[in-house]
Design a protein around this motif. Structure first.
Motif: not given
Length: 247
Positions: A195-202, A207-209
């Protein structure tokens, strides 16, 4: 019910491969997937408060909490991480082992898939936590003397023994309560990391890696459930365009 169906289908698939049955009859059954229920996920502020609490109190599991939240490690992978797989000079860690309880004993097993066995770069917060914990582990080794068990584990007891996953889970929840953040299971930290990666728009592929998912569908399932800032912004703009009352 869905989980029971999946277990039965997998068992019959194995039986088919071993020619114990002619076909997998469970594969012929149509079972609708259950709806995903909302799960408690920490915000960035929750994660920061949790880590600050563990660091300031000198929690010996602080390094574990950092690796869980920043790298998205699974609990078994964290407890099975060895110092020989950590290179602080190169700021990298290889995830190759996982600690599991089998027949009442704690054993180390290789990670399940090639995707799981990956080299992850270590951000500075991880390198700092590992360096501090290495000094602490060295002090434990000296204090234990001949009673020390050289298992090469990053996270261990004061005598070098593996940490029981259930004990780690209990300590994690106690730390969450002490930090004043929602008490969630250890497994939720991977979702929090996602969810933090989502917030950073990764990007989902990145994100999968990081999370070492074997299929992009698993990553996308998380992305579809966590509303990012960009998603909110897009819907706000759309709502503004459609709000005829303000035109």
């Amino acid at each position: 019910m869905h989980q029971a169906y999946r277990v039965l289908r997998a068992a019959l698939s194995q039986a088919t491969r071993e020619e114990l049955v002619a076909r997998n009859v469970a594969a012929l059954v149509r079972v609708s997937a259950p709806r995903t229920q909302g799960r408690a996920v920490w915000t960035v502020e929750d994660a920061r408060r949790f880590l600050e609490s563990s660091r300031e109190s000198g929690d010996p599991y602080h390094v574990g909490y950092v690796l869980l939240l920043v790298l998205g490690l699974r609990r078994g992978e964290l407890l099975g991480l060895k110092w020989s797989d950590v290179d602080l000079d190169a700021a990298e860690a290889r995830i190759r082992w996982q600690l599991q309880r089998t027949n009442g004993e704690l054993v180390l097993r290789r990670t399940k898939t090639y995707a799981s066995e990956a080299v992850l770069p270590l951000p500075q917060i991880c390198s700092d936590a590992l360096a501090s914990h290495r000094a602490l582990a060295s002090a434990w080794r000296l204090a234990a003397g001949p009673a020390w068990h050289d298992n090469d584990l990053v996270l261990s007891t004061r005598y070098g023994l593996p940490i029981d996953p259930r004990n780690f889970h209990r300590k994690f929840k106690e730390r969450a309560a002490a930090a004043g953040v929602p008490v969630v299971p250890v497994h939720s930290t991977r979702r929090t990391c996602a969810s933090l990666l989502v917030e950073l728009d990764v990007h989902p592929r990145v994100a999968m890696q990081i999370l070492r998912h074997s299929q992009i569908a698993v990553t996308m399932d998380i992305y579809s459930q966590v509303a990012s800032a960009s998603t909110r912004e897009a819907l706000t703009k759309l709502g503004g365009r459609l709000d005829f009352g303000r035109n």
